[in-house]
Write a protein that holds these residues in place. Structure first.
Motif, short mmCIF file in Angstrom:
data_model
loop_
_atom_site.label_atom_id
_atom_site.label_comp_id
_atom_site.label_asym_id
_atom_site.label_seq_id
_atom_site.Cartn_x
_atom_site.Cartn_y
_atom_site.Cartn_z
N GLY A 108 0.63 -1.37 -0.31
CA GLY A 108 0.60 -0.17 -0.03
C GLY A 108 0.56 1.71 0.07
O GLY A 108 0.38 2.30 -0.25
N TYR B 5 3.89 4.24 -1.75
CA TYR B 5 3.23 4.67 -2.66
C TYR B 5 4.90 4.26 -3.94
O TYR B 5 4.49 4.02 -4.50
CB TYR B 5 3.71 5.74 -1.97
CG TYR B 5 5.05 6.66 -2.40
CD1 TYR B 5 6.08 6.86 -3.02
CD2 TYR B 5 6.00 7.40 -0.89
CE1 TYR B 5 7.72 7.33 -2.78
CE2 TYR B 5 7.39 7.39 -0.62
CZ TYR B 5 7.70 7.61 -2.22
OH TYR B 5 8.98 8.13 -1.74
N LYS C 244 2.83 1.66 -5.41
CA LYS C 244 1.74 1.16 -5.82
C LYS C 244 2.53 1.76 -6.90
O LYS C 244 1.77 1.58 -8.37
CB LYS C 244 0.87 2.79 -5.32
CG LYS C 244 -0.24 1.97 -4.17
CD LYS C 244 -1.02 3.07 -3.69
CE LYS C 244 -2.30 3.49 -2.95
NZ LYS C 244 -2.82 2.22 -2.97
N GLU D 9 2.84 -1.27 -8.78
CA GLU D 9 1.42 -2.15 -9.36
C GLU D 9 1.62 -1.55 -10.31
O GLU D 9 0.87 -1.59 -11.91
CB GLU D 9 1.43 -1.76 -8.11
CG GLU D 9 1.55 -2.85 -7.01
CD GLU D 9 0.43 -2.71 -5.90
OE1 GLU D 9 0.05 -3.85 -5.02
OE2 GLU D 9 -0.90 -2.17 -6.00
N ALA D 10 1.61 -0.14 -10.87
CA ALA D 10 1.22 0.87 -12.10
C ALA D 10 2.09 0.45 -12.78
O ALA D 10 1.43 0.27 -14.32
CB ALA D 10 1.44 2.76 -11.92
N ASP E 139 -3.96 6.06 2.18
CA ASP E 139 -4.26 5.36 1.43
C ASP E 139 -3.94 6.28 -0.07
O ASP E 139 -3.16 5.86 -1.19
CB ASP E 139 -4.99 3.99 1.21
CG ASP E 139 -5.01 3.35 -0.56
OD1 ASP E 139 -4.19 2.85 -0.74
OD2 ASP E 139 -6.22 3.51 -1.30
N ALA E 140 -5.16 7.14 0.43
CA ALA E 140 -5.08 7.55 -0.78
C ALA E 140 -3.88 9.02 -0.81
O ALA E 140 -3.39 9.65 -2.01
CB ALA E 140 -6.18 8.89 -0.60
N ASN F 108 -0.38 7.24 0.20
CA ASN F 108 0.10 7.09 -1.10
C ASN F 108 0.08 6.96 -2.74
O ASN F 108 0.39 7.53 -3.08
CB ASN F 108 0.48 5.33 -0.55
CG ASN F 108 1.53 5.57 0.49
OD1 ASN F 108 2.10 5.80 0.74
ND2 ASN F 108 0.67 5.21 2.21
N GLN F 109 -1.19 6.88 -2.99
CA GLN F 109 -1.79 7.19 -4.05
C GLN F 109 -1.50 8.33 -5.17
O GLN F 109 -1.19 8.52 -5.81
CB GLN F 109 -3.59 6.71 -3.95
CG GLN F 109 -3.93 6.57 -5.45
CD GLN F 109 -3.15 5.48 -6.15
OE1 GLN F 109 -3.86 4.22 -5.81
NE2 GLN F 109 -2.14 5.10 -7.47
N ALA G 34 2.19 8.12 -5.51
CA ALA G 34 2.45 7.68 -6.87
C ALA G 34 2.23 7.68 -8.20
O ALA G 34 2.59 7.82 -8.80
CB ALA G 34 1.97 6.65 -6.53
N ASP G 35 1.01 8.76 -8.09
CA ASP G 35 0.32 8.75 -9.23
C ASP G 35 1.26 10.03 -9.61
O ASP G 35 1.71 10.30 -10.97
CB ASP G 35 -0.93 9.51 -9.15
CG ASP G 35 -1.57 8.74 -9.22
OD1 ASP G 35 -1.52 7.24 -9.28
OD2 ASP G 35 -2.52 8.73 -8.63
#
Length: 224
Positions: free
Chosen positions: A43, A45, A48, A51-52, A208-209, A211-212, A215-216
């Motif tokens: 979970g 960053y 993530k 994973e992306a 989670d938000a 980290n996302q 990551a993005d």
């Protein structure tokens, strides 16, 4: 007389060349504190991001290496750059530091004064660029998520983020402006003006938000 090519264009051309080479893996070291240390966990960053990359079918083109240690400040990064970054021989390094330099000034009285922060940060960039490593700078995101500027460290976070933006501009480094992005997200998603729980678990460390979001933003800057 030939004009000097700005470092930013050298960075862009070099990274583009690497990306165009099918069998070349771009090695990225993510260099920071406990936020980055947690980034390699499920979970996190960095996880993530991996994973992306896998979903995009390009996981073999990028190697992401987490190099975060809890409690680290900018001078801690400088002291361990040889072993934790240069020894890895990366193509790119992401510098994600500053929260503890600000936070610990009041919590532990061991923060980093602005002038020292600037000198160490510049020294990091120069060391990496001298070794042919492309540098991405991150501004420190939040110490408290209130949107009315009532978080205790808002002033210092804004000041240190401004310093990082100025340093990055001077040395032609792209900036992942987490300070700006986190505030914008909270303005849209934190109508109750909560101090945590929107992008962080405890005012600092990412949920989670959060980290996302990180990551993005970083993937957009790394994947070319």
């Amino acid at each position: 007389m030939f004009k000097r090519i700005p470092l930013f264009f050298t960075w862009a051309l070099s990274l583009l060349s690497l990306a165009m080479t099918q069998d070349q893996t771009i090695k990225v070291v993510l260099f920071g504190d406990s936020i980055t240390q947690a980034g390699v966990q499920p979970g996190g960053y960095i996880t993530k991001m991996k994973e992306a990359l896998e979903k995009q079918g390009i996981k073999d083109k990028y190697q992401l290496i987490g190099a975060g240690i809890g409690g680290n400040k900018v001078y801690d990064l400088y002291l361990r750059l040889e072993e934790d970054v240069l020894a890895q021989k990366p193509n790119v390094v992401v510098i994600y530091v500053g929260v503890n330099d600000v936070w610990h000034k009041t919590s532990l009285q061991t923060g980093t004064d602005p002038d020292k922060f600037e000198r160490f940060y510049v020294a990091l960039i120069k060391k990496f660029q001298t070794n042919g490593i492309k540098v991405i700078c991150c501004t420190p995101a939040v110490i408290g998520e209130r949107t009315d500027h009532s978080n205790q460290q808002d002033g210092d976070l804004n000041r240190y983020s401004g310093m990082i933006r100025d340093i990055a501009a001077k040395y032609d480094c792209p900036v992942a402006d987490l300070r700006k992005e986190f505030l914008a997200y909270n303005l849209k998603n934190n109508p109750q003006n909560k101090e945590s729980g929107i992008l962080t678990t405890d005012r600092v460390h990412l949920n989670d938000a959060g980290n996302q979001l990180v990551a993005d933003l970083l993937l957009k800057m790394i994947v070319r």
